[in-house]
Write a protein that holds these residues in place. Structure first.
Motif, PDB file in Angstrom:
ATOM      1  N   THR A   1       0.841  -1.197   0.000  1.00  0.00           N
ATOM      2  CA  THR A   1       0.000   0.000   0.000  1.00  0.00           C
ATOM      3  C   THR A   1       0.877   1.248   0.000  1.00  0.00           C
ATOM      4  N   LEU A   2       0.620   2.151  -0.947  1.00  0.00           N
ATOM      5  CA  LEU A   2       1.330   3.425  -1.018  1.00  0.00           C
ATOM      6  C   LEU A   2       0.292   4.536  -1.096  1.00  0.00           C
ATOM      7  N   LEU A   3       0.318   5.404  -0.087  1.00  0.00           N
ATOM      8  CA  LEU A   3      -0.669   6.471   0.025  1.00  0.00           C
ATOM      9  C   LEU A   3      -0.017   7.810  -0.291  1.00  0.00           C
ATOM     10  N   LEU A   4      -0.464   8.433  -1.371  1.00  0.00           N
ATOM     11  CA  LEU A   4       0.087   9.714  -1.831  1.00  0.00           C
ATOM     12  C   LEU A   4      -1.023  10.734  -2.028  1.00  0.00           C
ATOM     13  N   LYS A   5      -2.050  10.652  -1.219  1.00  0.00           N
ATOM     14  CA  LYS A   5      -3.194  11.532  -1.372  1.00  0.00           C
ATOM     15  C   LYS A   5      -2.813  12.981  -1.067  1.00  0.00           C
ATOM     16  N   LYS A   6      -3.364  13.894  -1.854  1.00  0.00           N
ATOM     17  CA  LYS A   6      -3.148  15.335  -1.689  1.00  0.00           C
ATOM     18  C   LYS A   6      -1.675  15.726  -1.828  1.00  0.00           C
ATOM     19  N   CYS A   7      -1.021  15.107  -2.791  1.00  0.00           N
ATOM     20  CA  CYS A   7       0.354  15.486  -3.098  1.00  0.00           C
ATOM     21  C   CYS A   7       0.431  16.364  -4.343  1.00  0.00           C
ATOM     22  N   GLY A   8      -0.691  16.592  -4.984  1.00  0.00           N
ATOM     23  CA  GLY A   8      -0.729  17.481  -6.141  1.00  0.00           C
ATOM     24  C   GLY A   8       0.035  16.971  -7.344  1.00  0.00           C
ATOM     25  N   LEU A   9       0.140  15.663  -7.494  1.00  0.00           N
ATOM     26  CA  LEU A   9       0.887  15.104  -8.610  1.00  0.00           C
ATOM     27  C   LEU A   9       0.142  15.337  -9.930  1.00  0.00           C
TER      28      LEU A   9
ATOM     29  N   ILE B   1       2.277  11.039 -12.823  1.00  0.00           N
ATOM     30  CA  ILE B   1       1.392   9.874 -12.751  1.00  0.00           C
ATOM     31  C   ILE B   1       1.697   8.889 -13.873  1.00  0.00           C
ATOM     32  N   SER B   2       2.089   9.409 -15.028  1.00  0.00           N
ATOM     33  CA  SER B   2       2.474   8.528 -16.139  1.00  0.00           C
ATOM     34  C   SER B   2       3.696   7.695 -15.775  1.00  0.00           C
ATOM     35  N   LEU B   3       4.658   8.321 -15.088  1.00  0.00           N
ATOM     36  CA  LEU B   3       5.830   7.582 -14.640  1.00  0.00           C
ATOM     37  C   LEU B   3       5.452   6.522 -13.608  1.00  0.00           C
ATOM     38  N   LEU B   4       4.501   6.863 -12.739  1.00  0.00           N
ATOM     39  CA  LEU B   4       4.017   5.881 -11.773  1.00  0.00           C
ATOM     40  C   LEU B   4       3.415   4.681 -12.487  1.00  0.00           C
ATOM     41  N   SER B   5       2.662   4.943 -13.527  1.00  0.00           N
ATOM     42  CA  SER B   5       2.014   3.866 -14.284  1.00  0.00           C
ATOM     43  C   SER B   5       3.047   2.938 -14.911  1.00  0.00           C
ATOM     44  N   GLU B   6       4.131   3.511 -15.384  1.00  0.00           N
ATOM     45  CA  GLU B   6       5.180   2.682 -15.980  1.00  0.00           C
ATOM     46  C   GLU B   6       5.824   1.782 -14.924  1.00  0.00           C
ATOM     47  N   GLY B   7       6.014   2.338 -13.729  1.00  0.00           N
ATOM     48  CA  GLY B   7       6.559   1.517 -12.654  1.00  0.00           C
ATOM     49  C   GLY B   7       5.611   0.420 -12.238  1.00  0.00           C
ATOM     50  N   LEU B   8       4.325   0.736 -12.189  1.00  0.00           N
ATOM     51  CA  LEU B   8       3.315  -0.248 -11.794  1.00  0.00           C
ATOM     52  C   LEU B   8       3.197  -1.384 -12.796  1.00  0.00           C
ATOM     53  N   ALA B   9       3.536  -1.115 -14.041  1.00  0.00           N
ATOM     54  CA  ALA B   9       3.396  -2.125 -15.087  1.00  0.00           C
ATOM     55  C   ALA B   9       4.256  -3.348 -14.812  1.00  0.00           C
ATOM     56  N   VAL B  10       5.353  -3.149 -14.075  1.00  0.00           N
ATOM     57  CA  VAL B  10       6.226  -4.284 -13.774  1.00  0.00           C
ATOM     58  C   VAL B  10       6.240  -4.607 -12.282  1.00  0.00           C
ATOM     59  N   ASN B  11       5.397  -3.938 -11.504  1.00  0.00           N
ATOM     60  CA  ASN B  11       5.342  -4.187 -10.063  1.00  0.00           C
ATOM     61  C   ASN B  11       4.482  -5.410  -9.774  1.00  0.00           C
ATOM     62  N   SER B  12       4.956  -6.267  -8.869  1.00  0.00           N
ATOM     63  CA  SER B  12       4.224  -7.501  -8.571  1.00  0.00           C
ATOM     64  C   SER B  12       3.686  -7.548  -7.149  1.00  0.00           C
ATOM     65  N   SER B  13       3.857  -6.458  -6.371  1.00  0.00           N
ATOM     66  CA  SER B  13       3.449  -6.525  -4.968  1.00  0.00           C
ATOM     67  C   SER B  13       2.356  -5.528  -4.590  1.00  0.00           C
ATOM     68  N   LEU B  14       2.343  -4.348  -5.189  1.00  0.00           N
ATOM     69  CA  LEU B  14       1.428  -3.286  -4.760  1.00  0.00           C
ATOM     70  C   LEU B  14      -0.032  -3.652  -5.070  1.00  0.00           C
ATOM     71  N   THR B  15      -0.880  -3.499  -4.066  1.00  0.00           N
ATOM     72  CA  THR B  15      -2.314  -3.751  -4.259  1.00  0.00           C
ATOM     73  C   THR B  15      -3.166  -2.488  -4.108  1.00  0.00           C
ATOM     74  N   LEU B  16      -2.599  -1.426  -3.500  1.00  0.00           N
ATOM     75  CA  LEU B  16      -3.349  -0.184  -3.339  1.00  0.00           C
ATOM     76  C   LEU B  16      -2.432   1.018  -3.506  1.00  0.00           C
ATOM     77  N   LEU B  17      -2.812   1.880  -4.441  1.00  0.00           N
ATOM     78  CA  LEU B  17      -2.143   3.169  -4.643  1.00  0.00           C
ATOM     79  C   LEU B  17      -3.205   4.257  -4.564  1.00  0.00           C
ATOM     80  N   ASP B  18      -3.095   5.118  -3.559  1.00  0.00           N
ATOM     81  CA  ASP B  18      -4.082   6.166  -3.344  1.00  0.00           C
ATOM     82  C   ASP B  18      -3.475   7.511  -3.709  1.00  0.00           C
ATOM     83  N   LEU B  19      -4.002   8.103  -4.778  1.00  0.00           N
ATOM     84  CA  LEU B  19      -3.562   9.418  -5.226  1.00  0.00           C
ATOM     85  C   LEU B  19      -4.612  10.474  -4.918  1.00  0.00           C
TER      86      LEU B  19
END
Length: 286
Positions: free
Chosen positions: A255-263, A268-286
């Motif tokens: 779980t990675l919580l980044l709410k109210k960080c103004g991203l 966010i596109s870079l985050l998506s690229e990282g998530l594409a190969v991530n095998s553990s994260l189940t919750l990302l809160d933006l």
């Protein structure tokens, strides 16, 4: 038994506590927001409960000292919540007494001191307790005024701690870059801490050019954390590449919580690229 906001007084608390002493079934009591004062706090601490919530109960310094005294000998209490609320601010030396009790207590697994003002003396005492305590699993220090120096001393103690699994440092806006660096270093050493919350604790140094939580993000691939909260400007646009790399390489984070960080979109596109190969994260809160 929930008796929050029920108008309990010191004397009525004593009567109730006497009944609890001979009751063999009730294990949890919530008396938050009652003016039980130190007399009631002492009585409830001696009632043989497993979970006790006494936040905003005007227990004062005498109440904290009594709580500490009972913790030194108690063999039943597992969960204690004494958040300050409308209680009086107590001196750091009183909170230090509470921390010292944790050095010998071997039953308490969860402690909430939300909004209890820590100073250098109290923080050092809690750090020493964390070095030797082998039972505490959850420590809630939300809005305790934790400074850079205090965050550093706590982080160094956690490098030697092998039992704490959850640390809540939300709303401690005085944690500066050195404190963040110490927490990040601790993350790569400590193998038992699974959850660390820092919502609103890094906002003072946030800007588009500087990401205050960057050291924590960089440490994620080497850490055993499963949940990290850097919400409310703990990261900035500059964190994009670092977040991408962390999400790509981490194997523990759930779980990675980044709410109210103004991203913005690019980050966010870079985050998506990282998530594409991530095998553990189940919750990302933006």
């Amino acid at each position: 038994l929930k008796l929050a906001f029920c108008g309990l007084t010191a004397s009525s608390s004593q009567v109730l506590a006497q009944a609890l002493v001979v009751n063999s079934h009730l294990t949890e009591l919530d008396v938050r927001a009652n003016e039980i004062e130190h007399v009631g706090a002492t009585a409830f601490m001696q009632a043989g409960l497993q979970k006790l919530v006494m936040g905003s109960c005007r227990v004062g310094a005498d109440g904290i000292r009594s709580i500490a005294a009972v913790l030194r000998v108690d063999k039943k209490l597992r969960d204690l919540n004494i958040y300050r609320g409308n209680d009086r601010v107590v001196p750091g030396e009183v909170l230090a007494d509470l921390a010292t009790a944790l050095e010998v207590n071997n039953t308490l697994t969860s402690l909430n001191i939300d909004n209890r003002a820590l100073d250098e003396v109290a923080a050092s005492a809690f750090a020493q307790a964390l070095r030797v305590n082998q039972c505490l699993r959850t420590l809630d220090m939300r809005a305790c005024g934790v400074s850079t120096d205090e965050a550093t001393v706590l982080a160094r103690a956690l490098c030697a701690n092998e039992t704490l699994t959850e640390l809540n440092l939300n709303s401690n806006s005085g944690i500066g870059p050195e404190g963040v660096k110490a927490l990040a270093d601790m993350m790569t050493t400590n193998v038992t801490l699974k959850k660390m919350l820092l919502w609103g604790s890094l906002k003072e140094s946030s800007s588009l050019a500087l990401s205050p939580g960057a050291p924590l993000v960089e440490a994620l691939p080497m850490a055993h954390l499963e949940e990290l909260d850097l919400g409310f400007y703990g990261v900035s646009q500059a964190s994009g590449p670092t977040l991408q790399a962390a999400l790509r390489d981490t194997i523990s984070l759930r779980t990675l919580l980044l709410k109210k960080c103004g991203l913005l979109a690019d980050t966010i596109s870079l985050l998506s690229e990282g998530l594409a190969v991530n095998s553990s994260l189940t919750l990302l809160d933006l």
